[in-house]
Motif scaffolding. Structure first.
Motif, PDB file in Angstrom:
ATOM      1  N   VAL A   1       0.850  -1.205   0.000  1.00  0.00           N
ATOM      2  CA  VAL A   1       0.000   0.000   0.000  1.00  0.00           C
ATOM      3  C   VAL A   1       0.881   1.250   0.000  1.00  0.00           C
ATOM      4  N   ALA A   2       1.938   1.241   0.820  1.00  0.00           N
ATOM      5  CA  ALA A   2       2.852   2.394   0.899  1.00  0.00           C
ATOM      6  C   ALA A   2       3.496   2.658  -0.452  1.00  0.00           C
ATOM      7  N   GLU A   3       3.950   1.576  -1.108  1.00  0.00           N
ATOM      8  CA  GLU A   3       4.597   1.745  -2.424  1.00  0.00           C
ATOM      9  C   GLU A   3       3.603   2.272  -3.456  1.00  0.00           C
ATOM     10  N   ARG A   4       2.392   1.696  -3.440  1.00  0.00           N
ATOM     11  CA  ARG A   4       1.363   2.127  -4.405  1.00  0.00           C
ATOM     12  C   ARG A   4       0.995   3.589  -4.181  1.00  0.00           C
ATOM     13  N   THR A   5       0.866   3.959  -2.897  1.00  0.00           N
ATOM     14  CA  THR A   5       0.493   5.345  -2.556  1.00  0.00           C
ATOM     15  C   THR A   5       1.541   6.317  -3.084  1.00  0.00           C
ATOM     16  N   THR A   6       2.813   6.003  -2.829  1.00  0.00           N
ATOM     17  CA  THR A   6       3.902   6.875  -3.266  1.00  0.00           C
ATOM     18  C   THR A   6       3.914   7.014  -4.783  1.00  0.00           C
ATOM     19  N   THR A   7       3.752   5.890  -5.487  1.00  0.00           N
ATOM     20  CA  THR A   7       3.750   5.931  -6.959  1.00  0.00           C
ATOM     21  C   THR A   7       2.573   6.751  -7.479  1.00  0.00           C
ATOM     22  N   ALA A   8       1.393   6.509  -6.880  1.00  0.00           N
ATOM     23  CA  ALA A   8       0.188   7.220  -7.353  1.00  0.00           C
ATOM     24  C   ALA A   8       0.339   8.725  -7.128  1.00  0.00           C
ATOM     25  N   TYR A   9       0.910   9.131  -5.971  1.00  0.00           N
ATOM     26  CA  TYR A   9       1.081  10.557  -5.715  1.00  0.00           C
ATOM     27  C   TYR A   9       2.082  11.172  -6.694  1.00  0.00           C
ATOM     28  N   GLN A  10       3.151  10.412  -6.996  1.00  0.00           N
ATOM     29  CA  GLN A  10       4.135  10.923  -7.967  1.00  0.00           C
ATOM     30  C   GLN A  10       3.453  11.226  -9.298  1.00  0.00           C
ATOM     31  N   GLN A  11       2.502  10.347  -9.679  1.00  0.00           N
ATOM     32  CA  GLN A  11       1.790  10.575 -10.945  1.00  0.00           C
ATOM     33  C   GLN A  11       0.864  11.787 -10.849  1.00  0.00           C
ATOM     34  N   GLN A  12       0.258  11.975  -9.644  1.00  0.00           N
ATOM     35  CA  GLN A  12      -0.693  13.077  -9.464  1.00  0.00           C
ATOM     36  C   GLN A  12      -0.005  14.426  -9.227  1.00  0.00           C
ATOM     37  N   PHE A  13       1.250  14.364  -8.788  1.00  0.00           N
ATOM     38  CA  PHE A  13       1.981  15.577  -8.416  1.00  0.00           C
ATOM     39  C   PHE A  13       1.930  16.616  -9.539  1.00  0.00           C
ATOM     40  N   ARG A  14       2.206  16.148 -10.763  1.00  0.00           N
ATOM     41  CA  ARG A  14       2.235  17.057 -11.913  1.00  0.00           C
ATOM     42  C   ARG A  14       0.854  17.677 -12.167  1.00  0.00           C
ATOM     43  N   ASN A  15      -0.195  16.841 -12.043  1.00  0.00           N
ATOM     44  CA  ASN A  15      -1.558  17.364 -12.256  1.00  0.00           C
ATOM     45  C   ASN A  15      -1.891  18.454 -11.244  1.00  0.00           C
ATOM     46  N   LEU A  16      -1.511  18.224  -9.977  1.00  0.00           N
ATOM     47  CA  LEU A  16      -1.769  19.228  -8.948  1.00  0.00           C
ATOM     48  C   LEU A  16      -0.959  20.498  -9.222  1.00  0.00           C
ATOM     49  N   PHE A  17       0.291  20.306  -9.636  1.00  0.00           N
ATOM     50  CA  PHE A  17       1.162  21.436  -9.953  1.00  0.00           C
ATOM     51  C   PHE A  17       0.539  22.286 -11.075  1.00  0.00           C
ATOM     52  N   MET A  18       0.033  21.594 -12.106  1.00  0.00           N
ATOM     53  CA  MET A  18      -0.580  22.320 -13.233  1.00  0.00           C
ATOM     54  C   MET A  18      -1.862  23.034 -12.797  1.00  0.00           C
ATOM     55  N   ALA A  19      -2.651  22.352 -11.949  1.00  0.00           N
ATOM     56  CA  ALA A  19      -3.898  22.972 -11.466  1.00  0.00           C
ATOM     57  C   ALA A  19      -3.591  24.258 -10.692  1.00  0.00           C
ATOM     58  N   LEU A  20      -2.535  24.216  -9.877  1.00  0.00           N
ATOM     59  CA  LEU A  20      -2.147  25.392  -9.080  1.00  0.00           C
ATOM     60  C   LEU A  20      -1.732  26.564  -9.959  1.00  0.00           C
TER      61      LEU A  20
END
Length: 518
Positions: free
Chosen positions: A125-144
């Motif tokens: 779960v920890a590994e999946r969470t970290t990977t999923a956030y890495q993928q979402q990081f860019r989307n959040l950055f662009m939204a900001l």
């Protein structure tokens, strides 16, 4: 190093030697026993990650052994291995909190999968969470960086809260740090956004802007009130969106959650302003005009939230809803909470029941004053945990459970959130300057313009003018306002405490939740 320590209990353990060897070759350490009595003693004296347990054994059965092991160590995962899959046995096993069950004859790979699921689950779960956030990081950055409007800001904040809660499952301090940096950048941008738009939102001539404290009842509460179905409007003071997410699973046990929405608290994000605005349906400047006797400024003597019921009645009249039968209950202490538990059934005759619950506000204020609470709620994770523990055992939860089988609607909201303050900012003022840490008003305020959102004319922010030439300032992001005298003492005393009154995502974007009975 072993992947995990397994205890396998079966009265025919000799026939399982090949299976035990298979697990040992895969890297697990396996201890084998033939009866439940020995198993309980073993667990008492040895660390065990998982127990594999045969259900039908002479002496005491698997289920009886399971109960005794849970008495020794509630947390040990137990996999029940059974010959038959009868419904009442499964119900009993699941009720006894087994982690998994397998049907005989068991295949070595089945056992391996079950162990992986239980022992490796946290890591996976920890590994999946970290990977999923890495993928979402860019989307959040662009939204900001895409000039978000007030609705998009609510989405951004909810996503940040989602990842903050997900990151609790991850043991990666680096990723948690990346998220905190992103949250901090979001608050920097949010401060600019509010500075640019706030005066427009509270201008009576302007129709644009989000639902805010003073329009909450009109747009988010009254539309859900229907004759014949009692509606409970629960206002839990000072409840952030992440704290709502911490208590959501407890509500979900008894109620169906229909809508998780949010709205904006007015400034100052403080009880006396935001909550009076909710109940009156007016901005503070208009409350003062309509109720000159009742409205109190920060430096006036007397209670600041004594007239909410009167304000609410006037709002219902103004909105032509004064035919509604309503009750108003304010819970300030445990005794009042117990009275609510005893009285809750009597409220079902009303169309609308307002319940104001002050606990979270008491917690966050007490936290600055009491060392015990500083220990208990030292950061966001523990603050959420304390909130959850409080709600689970609160009179409010007891009272709601008593009416969970009735046809009712619940609207849960708050008046404002709070932010953990870390950065001290110097402000100089005269004797009339207020003492709040996240906002101040006074006549001769000296401050760095970049550190605060300032309204030299409070009327622009929908606020009364307490004294001639009085201006308001609001702290940004995670800063707190300190006077130069005794500066170091105050900085050390208040740093890392939860405060409210200023401009941050945590204080301003707050939950309004619609629920009904299941």
């Amino acid at each position: 190093m072993a992947l995990g320590k397994i205890l396998w209990v079966d009265d025919e353990i000799e026939s399982l030697q090949s299976q035990i060897l298979f697990l040992q070759n895969k890297g697990y350490e396996v201890a084998a026993l033939t009866n439940g009595f020995d198993a309980v003693d073993f667990v008492r004296d040895n660390p065990v990650d998982v127990v594999l347990m045969d259900e039908t054994m002479p002496g005491i059965t698997g289920l009886e052994t399971l109960a005794k092991i849970k008495e020794v160590n509630q947390q040990i995962p137990i996999v029940l291995i059974t010959k038959n899959e009868t419904e009442n046995l499964m119900d009993e096993a699941i009720g006894s909190q087994i982690s998994d069950y397998l049907i005989k004859p068991v295949n070595p790979n089945q056992v391996l999968l079950s162990l992986k699921k239980i022992i490796d689950n946290k890591r996976l779960v920890a590994e999946r969470t970290t990977t999923a956030y890495q993928q979402q990081f860019r989307n959040l950055f662009m939204a900001l960086n895409s000039n978000p409007d007030h609705n998009e800001w609510m989405d951004i904040y909810k996503k940040l809260v989602y990842w903050e809660l997900e990151m609790e499952k991850s043991d990666s301090p680096e990723m948690q740090e990346v998220l905190q940096t992103q949250k901090s950048e979001a608050n920097t941008e949010f401060f600019k956004f509010v500075s640019k738009n706030y005066a427009k939102w509270v201008n009576p001539k302007s129709a644009e802007g989000p639902v805010m404290s003073h329009s909450l009842v009109q747009f988010k509460v009254l539309p859900h009130v229907e004759k014949g179905v009692p509606t409970f409007f629960l206002l839990i003071d000072n409840l952030r969106f992440d704290q709502w997410k911490a208590i959501q699973p407890i509500f979900a046990e008894s109620f169906r959650i229909l809508e998780e929405d949010s709205f904006y608290s007015i400034l100052p994000t403080a009880t006396q302003y935001a909550r009076n605005a909710i109940f009156s349906g007016l901005l503070p400047i208009d409350i003062e005009k309509a109720f000159p006797q009742q409205w109190k400024n920060d430096d006036d003597e007397g209670g600041k939230n004594l007239y909410e019921e009167e304000f609410f009645r006037a709002q219902l009249k103004r909105l032509r809803k004064d035919n509604l039968r309503f009750s108003y209950t304010k819970i300030l202490n445990n005794q009042a909470g117990q009275e609510l538990v005893n009285n809750i059934h009597n409220l079902l005759v009303n169309d609308l029941n307002v319940i104001v619950y002050n606990f979270v506000d008491m917690l966050s204020h007490a936290r600055t004053e009491m060392e015990v609470l500083k220990e208990l709620a030292g950061d966001e994770i523990s603050y959420r945990s304390v909130t959850r523990s409080w709600f689970e055992h609160s009179p409010l939860h007891q009272a709601l459970k008593k009416i969970a089988d009735k046809k009712i609607n619940i609207i849960l909201a708050t008046d404002h959130g709070s932010v953990r303050v870390k950065t001290p900012v110097k402000v100089i003022g005269d004797k009339q300057t207020t003492t709040n840490l996240r906002y101040k008003h006074g006549r001769n305020l000296n401050y760095e313009a970049r550190d605060v959102l300032a309204f030299r004319d409070p009327k622009e922010a929908g606020l009364p003018v307490p004294t001639v030439n009085s201006s308001f300032i609001f702290a940004r992001e995670d800063s707190f306002l300190c006077y130069p005298n005794n500066y170091n003492y105050y900085v050390n005393y208040y740093r890392n405490t939860f405060q409210h009154g200023g401009v941050s995502l945590e204080e301003m974007i707050v939950p309004v939740i619609k629920m009904t009975n299941k």
